[in-house]
Design a protein around this motif. Structure first.
Motif, PDB file in Angstrom:
ATOM      1  N   ALA A 253       0.851  -1.201   0.000  1.00 41.75           N
ATOM      2  CA  ALA A 253       0.000   0.000   0.000  1.00 41.75           C
ATOM      3  C   ALA A 253       0.883   1.247   0.000  1.00 41.75           C
ATOM      4  CB  ALA A 253      -0.916  -0.017   1.224  1.00 41.75           C
ATOM      5  N   VAL A 254       1.964   1.224   0.790  1.00 34.50           N
ATOM      6  CA  VAL A 254       2.867   2.380   0.825  1.00 34.50           C
ATOM      7  C   VAL A 254       3.511   2.572  -0.551  1.00 34.50           C
ATOM      8  CG1 VAL A 254       4.996   3.284   1.841  1.00 34.50           C
ATOM      9  CG2 VAL A 254       3.272   2.240   3.303  1.00 34.50           C
ATOM     10  N   THR A 259       3.608   5.789  -5.682  1.00 26.34           N
ATOM     11  CA  THR A 259       3.436   5.898  -7.128  1.00 26.34           C
ATOM     12  C   THR A 259       2.245   6.788  -7.492  1.00 26.34           C
ATOM     13  OG1 THR A 259       4.089   3.579  -7.115  1.00 26.34           O
ATOM     14  CG2 THR A 259       3.414   4.461  -9.232  1.00 26.34           C
ATOM     15  N   HIS A 260       1.233   6.803  -6.633  1.00 30.31           N
ATOM     16  CA  HIS A 260       0.003   7.575  -6.930  1.00 30.31           C
ATOM     17  C   HIS A 260      -0.256   8.544  -5.785  1.00 30.31           C
ATOM     18  CE1 HIS A 260      -0.769   4.479  -9.964  1.00 30.31           C
ATOM     19  NE2 HIS A 260      -0.475   3.613  -9.028  1.00 30.31           N
ATOM     20  N   PRO A 261       0.567   9.612  -5.663  1.00 29.50           N
ATOM     21  CA  PRO A 261       0.471  10.489  -4.484  1.00 29.50           C
ATOM     22  C   PRO A 261      -0.893  11.165  -4.344  1.00 29.50           C
ATOM     23  CG  PRO A 261       2.064  11.335  -6.107  1.00 29.50           C
ATOM     24  CD  PRO A 261       1.626  10.003  -6.600  1.00 29.50           C
ATOM     25  N   PHE A 332      -3.100  -0.165 -11.470  1.00 30.59           N
ATOM     26  CA  PHE A 332      -3.605   0.057 -10.116  1.00 30.59           C
ATOM     27  C   PHE A 332      -4.748   1.065 -10.196  1.00 30.59           C
ATOM     28  CE2 PHE A 332      -3.715   2.279  -6.034  1.00 30.59           C
ATOM     29  CZ  PHE A 332      -3.746   1.214  -5.155  1.00 30.59           C
ATOM     30  N   ASP A 333      -5.949   0.616  -9.929  1.00 32.38           N
ATOM     31  CA  ASP A 333      -7.111   1.480 -10.092  1.00 32.38           C
ATOM     32  C   ASP A 333      -8.197   1.100  -9.073  1.00 32.38           C
ATOM     33  OD1 ASP A 333      -9.217   3.019 -10.917  1.00 32.38           O
ATOM     34  OD2 ASP A 333      -9.666   1.790 -12.679  1.00 32.38           O
ATOM     35  N   ASP A 390      16.120   0.476  -3.141  1.00 35.21           N
ATOM     36  CA  ASP A 390      15.789  -0.487  -4.191  1.00 35.21           C
ATOM     37  C   ASP A 390      14.400  -1.070  -3.918  1.00 35.21           C
ATOM     38  OD1 ASP A 390      15.644  -2.369  -6.113  1.00 35.21           O
ATOM     39  OD2 ASP A 390      17.518  -3.414  -5.594  1.00 35.21           O
ATOM     40  N   LEU A 391      13.410  -0.547  -4.635  1.00 36.97           N
ATOM     41  CA  LEU A 391      12.028  -0.994  -4.413  1.00 36.97           C
ATOM     42  C   LEU A 391      11.603  -2.094  -5.386  1.00 36.97           C
ATOM     43  CD1 LEU A 391      10.254   2.417  -3.696  1.00 36.97           C
ATOM     44  CD2 LEU A 391      10.559   0.527  -2.105  1.00 36.97           C
ATOM     45  N   ARG A 392      12.570  -2.568  -6.172  1.00 41.25           N
ATOM     46  CA  ARG A 392      12.191  -3.596  -7.160  1.00 41.25           C
ATOM     47  C   ARG A 392      11.668  -4.856  -6.465  1.00 41.25           C
ATOM     48  NH1 ARG A 392      17.500  -3.961 -10.495  1.00 41.25           N
ATOM     49  NH2 ARG A 392      18.140  -3.542  -8.381  1.00 41.25           N
ATOM     50  N   ILE A 393      10.693  -5.474  -7.114  1.00 40.54           N
ATOM     51  CA  ILE A 393      10.140  -6.731  -6.593  1.00 40.54           C
ATOM     52  C   ILE A 393      10.553  -7.846  -7.544  1.00 40.54           C
ATOM     53  CG2 ILE A 393       7.988  -7.975  -6.118  1.00 40.54           C
ATOM     54  CD1 ILE A 393       6.712  -5.258  -5.430  1.00 40.54           C
ATOM     55  N   ASP A 394      11.259  -8.825  -7.028  1.00 46.11           N
ATOM     56  CA  ASP A 394      11.699  -9.949  -7.849  1.00 46.11           C
ATOM     57  C   ASP A 394      10.515 -10.916  -7.995  1.00 46.11           C
ATOM     58  OD1 ASP A 394      12.661 -12.338  -8.762  1.00 46.11           O
ATOM     59  OD2 ASP A 394      14.212 -12.572  -7.228  1.00 46.11           O
ATOM     60  N   PRO A 395       9.965 -11.064  -9.222  1.00 42.97           N
ATOM     61  CA  PRO A 395       8.750 -11.879  -9.367  1.00 42.97           C
ATOM     62  C   PRO A 395       8.992 -13.373  -9.133  1.00 42.97           C
ATOM     63  CG  PRO A 395       9.534 -11.166 -11.524  1.00 42.97           C
ATOM     64  CD  PRO A 395      10.426 -10.517 -10.511  1.00 42.97           C
ATOM     65  N   SER A 396      10.254 -13.762  -9.040  1.00 42.78           N
ATOM     66  CA  SER A 396      10.501 -15.189  -8.798  1.00 42.78           C
ATOM     67  C   SER A 396      10.591 -15.491  -7.299  1.00 42.78           C
ATOM     68  CB  SER A 396      11.795 -15.633  -9.490  1.00 42.78           C
ATOM     69  OG  SER A 396      12.901 -15.092  -8.806  1.00 42.78           O
TER      70      SER A 396
END
Ligand code: HEM
Length: 416
Positions: A253-254, A259-261, A332-333, A390-396
């Motif tokens: 959520a954060v 991303t959508h302030p 995200f909507d 580093d906010l990347r999310i590793d999908p694996s």
């Protein structure tokens, strides 16, 4: 009769670890089918995605849970002998325990305790330079969950129990060190939980009869007898561990607020928008990629034969992003929830169908309310900065998380 399309690989286990959340969807797209066969973890397995597949998966005349969950998950995430692996009357009897504890009153009480811990945490964070939000949320929710369940915690014990509960979640899809750490954590936490239940049963720990710890200790099986001690311990952890897991939704959520302030202001001003925002976070961040069952007896579905005993995996993550159910599913909507048809089978982060009669998560309302309460805290009761990280999310990686576990700084309480 047509045969179920088969993934060409000899064994898909390595690809599953490599592709993670996208494993089922990738193959469904490639094969042009909602269902395919693959050899996984040494077993012939049928994988399925989408709303129709979910409807089939939750038909308990066709699929059952006994012996379905991979052993690596039982040894880490679930434990053995718990509600997840039961069927029929035994399942309904055990499930009643969770449904009663997680009713409206139980949810309200847990949210109240969560808010109190949140508020204390804001005071603490104001004096600190750097907050690793995932870890702090896990600690805050461990304290609140234990208080809710009437589980006593010595002043210096919260961190240790938090690490054990968090490790069981974190190691669920892990291999090597992450897996073994989760197994050790489960063993230690089960011993702890069994000790508490034993003390309640022999009267050395006094807990009011309606408190979750006492309810679990005294819950009767179909035969009228209390659960075996080890199984009661597994079920107590089935209450505490997933409350701690809600931390992951808060972290996501954060990220979305970052991303959508514009949503920060909207959530400050409207109570009505909290729920759709929380739902959209849960839709996009289903952190259990799939659930497992076994074919109860041979049947036919859409012309395909399902043979007794075959393991079946339902794609939770991909079903939530199925373009047949969700317009522009990757976007995200939160407002999409104004038009959601409320189907019990197209938004299945916490399982599908009816929680009372099937295996759908009994803690879904609690997860939503805890997330809404956290959104209130984040947008109305505090200000914070999100430093470069580093906010990347590793999908694996299963369960997924941002590399940094989300660091915040410059926390300041906002007077209401
Ligand atoms: C963090 C958010 C949560 C997620 C993503 C989540 C997800 C799930 C999923 C995917 C299932 C399996 C559904 C199936 O087998 O068909 C499940 C079952 C379950 N969840 Fe949750 N859950 C969450 C929160 C909670 C909470 C807060 C509680 C209780 C305090 C809880 C307790 C359970 C139990 C006891 C089951 C087993 C139900 C059964 O087998 O009948 N969960 N959850």
């Amino acid at each position: 009769m047509p045969t179920i399309p088969r993934d060409a690989s000899f064994d898909g286990s390595v690809s599953l670890l490599r592709e993670g959340y996208d494993f089922i969807r990738n193959r469904c797209e490639r094969l042009g089918s909602d269902v395919f066969r693959v050899r996984l973890l040494m077993q012939d397995t049928i994988c399925m995605t989408g709303e129709d597949a979910a409807r089939l998966f939750y038909d308990d005349r066709r699929l059952q849970r006994a012996h379905a969950a991979p052993r690596m998950l039982q040894k880490t995430l679930f434990g053995q002998g718990g509600v997840q692996g039961l069927d029929g009357a035994a399942h309904r009897q055990r499930k009643g325990l969770f449904l009663a504890l997680l009713d409206e009153q139980g949810v309200a009480e847990m949210v109240r305790l969560g808010n109190a811990e949140w508020s204390a945490a804001i005071d603490d964070w104001q004096n600190r330079e750097r907050i690793v939000l995932l870890q702090e949320m896990q600690l805050l929710l461990t304290r609140a969950a234990c208080r809710w369940a009437a589980v006593p915690l010595a002043p210096d014990e919260a961190q240790q129990r938090c690490e054990q509960l968090a490790a069981m979640i974190d190691g669920a899809g892990g291999v090597a060190a992450r897996h073994w750490q989760a197994r050790r954590a489960r063993k230690a936490a089960e011993d702890w939980a069994a000790g508490l239940i034993q003390q309640v049963r022999d009267g050395t720990l006094n807990v009011a009869a309606d408190q979750p710890l006492a309810v679990v200790a005294r819950h009767a099986e179909l035969n009228g007898r209390p659960m075996e001690l080890k199984i009661a311990a597994v079920e107590l952890l089935n209450l505490l561990r997933p409350i701690v897991a809600v931390s992951r939704f808060v972290v996501y959520a954060v990220e979305e607020l970052l991303t959508h302030p514009q949503w920060r202001k909207r959530l400050q001003e409207s109570d009505a928008l909290l729920e759709p925002f929380a739902q959209e976070v849960r839709r996009l961040y289903a952190f259990f990629p799939f659930v497992a069952a076994r074919v109860k007896q041979d049947f036919e579905w859409n012309g395909y034969r399902f043979t007794q005993g075959t393991r079946v995996l339902l794609d939770l993550y991909g079903t939530n992003r199925d373009p047949r159910s969700w317009h522009e599913p990757q976007r995200f909507d939160p407002e999409r929830f104004a038009h959601w048809n409320g189907s019990a089978f197209n938004f299945i982060t916490q399982g599908g169908g009816d929680p009372a009669s099937g295996h759908r998560c009994p803690g879904e309302r609690l997860a939503i309310e805890l997330l809404k309460a956290s959104l209130c805290m984040l947008t109305r009761h505090m200000e914070y900065a999100v430093p470069a990280q580093d906010l990347r999310i590793d999908p694996s990686r299963m369960p997924a998380q941002p590399e940094s576990q989300l660091v915040i700084s410059d926390v300041r309480r906002v007077a209401q």
